[in-house]
Scaffold this active site. Structure first.
Site, PDB file in Angstrom:
ATOM      1  N   GLU A  88      -2.992 -30.311  27.011  1.00  0.00           N
ATOM      2  CA  GLU A  88      -2.834 -31.557  26.266  1.00  0.00           C
ATOM      3  C   GLU A  88      -2.407 -32.716  27.172  1.00  0.00           C
ATOM      4  O   GLU A  88      -2.827 -33.848  26.984  1.00  0.00           O
ATOM      5  CB  GLU A  88      -1.765 -31.330  25.201  1.00  0.00           C
ATOM      6  CG  GLU A  88      -1.944 -32.247  24.043  1.00  0.00           C
ATOM      7  CD  GLU A  88      -0.782 -32.080  23.082  1.00  0.00           C
ATOM      8  OE1 GLU A  88      -0.456 -33.054  22.441  1.00  0.00           O
ATOM      9  OE2 GLU A  88      -0.221 -30.970  23.024  1.00  0.00           O
ATOM     10  N   ASP A  89      -1.553 -32.414  28.164  1.00  0.00           N
ATOM     11  CA  ASP A  89      -0.954 -33.497  28.954  1.00  0.00           C
ATOM     12  C   ASP A  89      -1.667 -33.787  30.267  1.00  0.00           C
ATOM     13  O   ASP A  89      -1.328 -34.748  30.943  1.00  0.00           O
ATOM     14  CB  ASP A  89       0.523 -33.161  29.258  1.00  0.00           C
ATOM     15  CG  ASP A  89       1.355 -33.111  27.986  1.00  0.00           C
ATOM     16  OD1 ASP A  89       0.885 -33.683  26.983  1.00  0.00           O
ATOM     17  OD2 ASP A  89       2.438 -32.516  27.984  1.00  0.00           O
TER      18      ASP A  89
END
Length: 729
Positions: A88-89
């Site tokens: 996600e990051d």
């Protein structure tokens, strides 16, 4: 100043601690894989910090630690927990994870990525998210276990979040994650989540109860020692290997008891439970538990109504234990839980421990798996929108159950409060839809009859029977509700077709074209939300076709119609939030604002509150610890408005005070004097009930704020004969 060297040492300390806990079950290559996951995560998050200012990597490490230490998961889960935010990051993708760590880890990370983040955009998005999370439950339950570990760590570190985020995350936790932990058998995590929820939504009560628990700790330990001493001697004489734990009830469960039974902290008799954990082989478990029960009841008198046998019939989430409540020598009731080491591990660690034993023992399908299959079933057969689904799911997920039998003696588990109609739908949707009534233990009963443990149920059907709206009041299971709703939806559609035809006919008579503009004018005029509703209302006669007149379609009607349209929220909210502040200040020039005080929790100035934009009644002000508020904050994060009271407040608010005391002549007179004379408070109503020299009363008074209310309660407490004074909602 940030000290990179100190941070590096701190990170390594956490990493080594994780390895120390994982060591007992690591196989050949496991340590290398964990190290690789740690380095990948460290590199991916190297420039990131959490809200608290600490390096981000400490979060994945903490989640992995919870997964191992508190849930008892293995290497695959540790690796997944360390990598859970990487996709996600950062630039990394699921394919990269699969290449480096294999398909299992990739599947878990994919499940976690799907359900990441707290959605702010309205409830359906949040509910959709929850549904996705449950879909992953049927693929790999580890996704949800790691998600719970992630949520627990976020709750433990909620201090650094802004207030409105704290309320939203805490409410969502209480609404969804705590009950889910309970259902997966993770009692320790469930209890901690509930306590943390309380810490952030009702801080004062939380501090008050934890202080009282601390103050009574040494007395409690001495009590446990004295209570258990004769039992220990006897257990040793019989050659048992055992351990004894005494633990206080959680703050949340104490508060629940205080509210439910309307008692004070000092009056709770079973503030703690004593647990006797036996080390015996699987085949001797049942006999050993009952033998220990017999030893305990030789010394202490048991309360026959409080015996719970989850050894012979475990709960659906796999929980097994034998509970009894006995009278101690000092006249206190004490709950004693008897279980084996295996049962204790399942009780503390739920699903993960359950697997560990199942693989070894080759036991048949467990209650928990039956439950997971039911979840799968619910997900596959659900036609409701996401919000309805979530509501149904909560109702079915988090309740105790009743065990009943078919006429042939098959066992069926239903949620507590289930009725004969629920049972019919549980057998088959068609049987449910044609259900006339039932025979319970050979006696005829109506559809709404509530079932009890051990009932034998036979369903009576008729081809002519049809479900009605009324039926929704009789059922609690989602299978029954969706069966009834599906039928009603179909029925509504068929009726709407008739309404559509009569509308067409009426418009033709008036010589008006059937365009979208025409329909919009009708919806506005009759204040109906959808075309389907308009057709349905015409079909069943709520709207008479003759009420559709030419005047509705003229220019003049446009102006009136537009007045009927609900005010646009967004405009209202912009107005409140203003340029200067994002906070609604109640009582300060807010007469132009359409706000009301929620009747469910009756907030008064001084209470911590928030505003909620409703669709019809403007803004409603709730207390932050309100039950209904919890659901709203959890579901509709985007409609929450920060709010506080102004100090320039001379309005009077209604508050309820509950009093208990010993009855004496003139007591009411003394009380009313305090209320009306010394504090100039107006009283709306007073009800007093006296029984055997003890009285209980509810008084409704008008006060300005919490300070005013506290002073009043303090003065009332000084009246001779009054034992307790407390506010109620």
């Amino acid at each position: 100043m940030i000290d990179p060297e100190a941070e590096r040492k701190e990170i390594l300390r956490h990493y080594r601690r994780l390895l120390r806990y994982a060591k007992p079950f690591l196989k050949d290559n496991d340590a290398k894989i964990i190290k690789k996951a740690f380095n990948t995560s460290l590199e991916a998050h190297k420039d990131m910090r959490r809200k608290s200012g600490e390096p981000y990597i400490l979060h994945p490490l903490a989640v992995a630690q919870i997964a191992v230490e508190e849930i008892g998961l293995g290497t695959t889960s540790i690796v997944s927990a360390l990598l859970h935010d990487v996709v996600e990051d950062t630039e990394m993708e699921i394919a990269d994870i699969e290449r480096d760590f294999g398909p299992s880890v990739a599947r878990i990370i994919e499940g976690l990525t799907k359900i990441s983040g707290v959605f702010e955009y309205g409830s359906s998005q949040q509910a959709e998210n929850f549904r996705k999370m449950l879909l992953t439950l049927s693929d790999d339950v580890r996704v949800i276990l790691i998600k719970l570990a992630d949520r627990l760590h976020n709750m433990r570190t909620l201090d650094s979040m802004p207030r409105h985020k704290q309320l939203k995350i805490a409410s969502e936790t209480m609404y969804l994650y705590a009950p889910l932990a309970h259902r997966l058998g993770l009692y320790a995590i469930k209890s901690e989540l509930e306590d943390l929820y309380l810490k952030y939504t009702d801080t004062e009560t939380y501090r008050d109860i934890s202080r009282k628990i601390r103050q009574t700790r040494s007395a409690r330990n001495k009590f446990i020692k004295d209570f258990i001493s004769p039992i220990e001697t006897e257990l040793r004489r019989y050659g048992f290997k055992f351990a004894v734990k005494g633990r206080p009830k959680t703050i949340h469960s104490i508060l629940k008891k205080i509210k439910k039974q309307n008692i004070t902290f000092e009056e709770i008799y079973d503030l703690f439970a004593i647990r006797i954990i036996l080390d015996v082989p699987l085949e001797n478990e049942k006999a050993a538990c009952w033998q220990v029960y017999s030893i305990i009841t030789d010394f202490y008198q048991p309360n026959p109504d409080r015996l719970r046998d989850w050894v012979n019939t475990p709960k659906i989430n796999g929980y097994e234990s034998l509970h009894t409540t006995v009278m101690s020598k000092s006249g206190q009731w004490v709950e004693v839980q008897i279980r084996t080491k295996r049962m204790d591990e399942i009780a503390e660690r739920g699903y993960a421990a359950h697997w560990k034993y199942k693989i070894g023992a080759g036991i048949g399908e467990s209650g928990l798996e039956i439950w997971i299959n039911k979840v799968r079933d619910m997900l596959e057969n659900n036609t409701a929108n996401a919000l309805e689904f979530m509501d149904e799911f909560r109702k079915n997920l988090f309740v105790e159950e009743v065990i009943v039998f078919t006429p042939k003696g098959e066992l069926i588990a239903l949620p507590d409060r289930a009725t004969a109609l629920d049972f019919a739908f549980e057998i088959h949707t068609d049987i449910g839809q044609q259900c006339l009534g039932a025979k319970v233990n050979q006696k005829l009963v109506p559809l709404s009859h509530r079932l009890h443990n051990g009932d034998q149920v036979e369903i009576l059907t008729s081809k002519k029977q049809r479900p009605s709206e009324e039926w929704l009041k009789y059922v609690v299971t989602s299978k029954a509700r969706s069966g009834i709703k599906d039928y009603l939806r179909e029925e509504r559609k068929n009726k709407a077709e008739l309404g559509k035809a009569s509308l067409k006919k009426r418009l033709a008579q008036l010589n008006i074209a059937e365009s979208q503009a025409t329909i919009n004018k009708l919806l506005a005029f009759f204040n109906v939300p959808t075309v389907l509703d308009l057709h349905y209302r015409l079909a069943v006669g709520y709207i008479d076709p003759r009420d559709i007149k030419e005047v509705i379609f003229t220019e003049a009607a446009d102006k009136t119609a537009s007045r009927l349209e609900p005010k646009s929220f967004d405009r209202q909210v912009q107005k409140i939030r203003g340029v200067t502040s994002d906070m609604l200040v109640i009582g300060e020039n807010t007469s132009s604002m359409n706000y009301t005080v929620a009747p469910c929790c009756n907030p008064i100035p001084g209470d911590e509150v928030f505003g909620f934009q409703t669709e019809a009644d403007g803004i409603k002000i709730h207390r932050t610890n309100c039950q209904e508020g919890m659901e709203l904050m959890s579901n509709y994060g985007n409609r929450i408005i920060k709010a506080k009271w102004t100090d320039k407040q001379e309005l009077a608010f209604l508050a309820g005070i509950r009093i208990k005391g010993t009855d004496r002549l003139g007591l009411i007179n003394d009380l009313t004097k305090v209320i009306s004379n010394s504090l100039k408070v107006n009283m709306r109503s007073i009800t007093i009930d006296s029984n055997d020299g003890i009285f209980e009363g509810n008084i409704m008074v008008f006060v300005n704020d919490t300070g005013h209310l506290d002073t009043l309660m303090h003065q009332m407490g000084k009246v001779n004969g009054i034992l307790t004074v407390e506010r109620f909602e």
